[in-house]
Design a protein around this motif. Sequence first.
Motif, short mmCIF file in Angstrom:
data_model
loop_
_atom_site.label_atom_id
_atom_site.label_comp_id
_atom_site.label_asym_id
_atom_site.label_seq_id
_atom_site.Cartn_x
_atom_site.Cartn_y
_atom_site.Cartn_z
N ILE A 73 0.84 -1.20 0.00
CA ILE A 73 0.00 0.00 0.00
C ILE A 73 0.88 1.24 0.00
N GLU A 74 2.06 1.14 0.63
CA GLU A 74 2.96 2.29 0.66
C GLU A 74 3.44 2.66 -0.74
N ASP A 75 3.71 1.66 -1.59
CA ASP A 75 4.16 1.95 -2.95
C ASP A 75 3.04 2.56 -3.79
N SER A 76 1.84 2.02 -3.66
CA SER A 76 0.72 2.57 -4.44
C SER A 76 0.40 3.99 -4.02
N VAL A 77 0.33 4.22 -2.72
CA VAL A 77 0.04 5.57 -2.23
C VAL A 77 1.20 6.51 -2.54
N GLY A 78 2.41 5.99 -2.53
CA GLY A 78 3.55 6.81 -2.91
C GLY A 78 3.43 7.34 -4.33
N LEU A 115 0.59 7.88 -5.90
CA LEU A 115 -0.45 8.91 -5.87
C LEU A 115 0.09 10.20 -5.26
N ALA A 116 0.97 10.07 -4.27
CA ALA A 116 1.60 11.26 -3.69
C ALA A 116 2.44 12.00 -4.74
N ASP A 117 3.09 11.24 -5.62
CA ASP A 117 3.83 11.87 -6.73
C ASP A 117 2.87 12.69 -7.60
N LEU A 118 1.69 12.15 -7.86
CA LEU A 118 0.71 12.86 -8.68
C LEU A 118 0.22 14.14 -8.01
N LYS A 151 -1.36 16.94 -10.61
CA LYS A 151 -2.36 16.24 -11.43
C LYS A 151 -3.57 15.79 -10.62
N ILE A 152 -3.38 15.59 -9.32
CA ILE A 152 -4.49 15.34 -8.41
C ILE A 152 -4.29 16.22 -7.18
N ARG A 153 -5.41 16.51 -6.50
CA ARG A 153 -5.31 17.39 -5.33
C ARG A 153 -5.30 16.63 -4.01
N SER A 154 -5.91 15.46 -3.98
CA SER A 154 -5.95 14.69 -2.73
C SER A 154 -6.10 13.21 -3.06
N ILE A 155 -5.85 12.38 -2.05
CA ILE A 155 -5.81 10.93 -2.23
C ILE A 155 -6.92 10.27 -1.42
N ALA A 200 -1.30 3.76 4.94
CA ALA A 200 -1.33 4.70 3.82
C ALA A 200 -1.21 6.14 4.30
N HIS A 201 -1.91 6.44 5.39
CA HIS A 201 -1.93 7.80 5.93
C HIS A 201 -0.54 8.24 6.39
N ALA A 202 0.28 7.28 6.77
CA ALA A 202 1.65 7.58 7.19
C ALA A 202 2.53 7.99 6.01
N VAL A 203 2.14 7.57 4.81
CA VAL A 203 2.90 7.94 3.60
C VAL A 203 2.47 9.31 3.10
N HIS A 204 1.16 9.53 3.05
CA HIS A 204 0.59 10.80 2.60
C HIS A 204 -0.79 10.94 3.21
#
Length: 337
Positions: A138-143, A145-148, A153-157, A170-174
Motif C-alpha cells: 500500500i505504501e508503494d501505491s500511495v507513494g 499517488l503522492a507523486d501525482l 495532477k491530483i489534489r488529494s488521495i 497509507a496515511h503515514a505515507v501521505h
Amino acid sequence: MSTPHKRKLGPWSVYPIGLGCMNLSHAYGVPPSRAQAERVLLGALDAGVDLFDTAALYGFGANETLIGDILAPHRQRFVLASKCGMQGVDVQGDGKPVRVIDGRPATLKATCEAALKRLRTDVIDLYYLHRWDKQVSIEDSVGALADLVREGKIRSIGLSEVSASTLCKAHAVHPIAAVQTEYSLWSRNAEIAVLQACQELDVAFVAFSPVARGFLTGALRSINSLADKDIRRAMPRFSPQNYPLNMQLLQAFEQLAQQAGCTPAQLALVWLLAQGEHIIPIPGTTSLEHLQEDVQAAQLTIAPQHVAAADTLINRHSVHGPRYPASTLPEIDTEDF
C-alpha cells in the motif's frame, strides 16, 4: 425542510449527499441514454450536489468520458472524484476489456493521464485507489499517488474498500482525504473499525451503495426484473433463496418510512447521515426524480425514534446473505464480521 450543513471532504466543504455516477455507464444492466444521463448530471448540479464520483473502471472509461463531456463547462462548481487501480484491460486483444486490479505505480500514473484526458480537466480533486492490489505494498501505491499530488495532477488521495490498518499505513505515507466503502443499513462492515479510524484521522467516509444497491428504495420488487448482465444477479442478497426473505424486511421498512413522513430511500439516507458528521453518502441513479428525492434527504428532520427503529429493523443480523460472493472477497481489504 431545513438547510443542511455542508460536510468536510479534504480541503472542501460539500453538500452532505453526493452523486455516484457508476450506473450511468456500468454494472446495473443497460445504461440510460446520453440525454437521460445529461439530465441527471445537470439536475444534480442544479439541486446543489457538488461531489461527483466516477472511476476508470466504470464503462471501461466511458463514464469518465461522459462526465468530462457534460460537466467540463461547470468544472469550478463541484469536487471531481475518480479512481485508479482497477480498470478494464483488453487482455485477449479482442476488444472486450476485462476487469483487472493493478496497483503498480506506473499503472496508476498512466491511468491518471488517461483519466485527465477523458474528464477534460487539468486536475482531479480526489483520486482514489479503487482497490488495494495486494501484490503491491500500500505504501508503494500511495507513494505513486503522492507523486501525482506533487505534480499537480491530483489534489488529494482516497482509498476504497480498505481496512483500518491499511488506512493507517497509507496515511503515514501521505494524508488520506477520504475512504470509500459500502455502508448502509444492510452493510455494516465499516462499523467494525474503519469508520472510527476515519474519524480519528480526520478522514471523510464516503458511503457507496447507501440505499443497498436499490433494495432500500422499494423499487426492485422482484429479481426477475434485473437485466442479464446486472451485477446484482451474482450477489448473495439478491439470490432466489435470499431475496424473498429480505423483501419481508423491506415491507416493514416501507411502513416505517411512511410513519416517518418520508420515502424509504430518504429514511435510509437520513439514518446514514446520522451515523457521523464525517459520512457523505453517494447514491447513484438514472432517474432525475430519484436524484431529487435523494438530495432532499439531507434537508429532512426525522424523529430519532424512527431512525432508531430503522437501525433495529435492518442490520447485519436481520439481513439474509453476505454482501459479496465468495469469489469477490479476496479483492477487498475491508474487515468482515
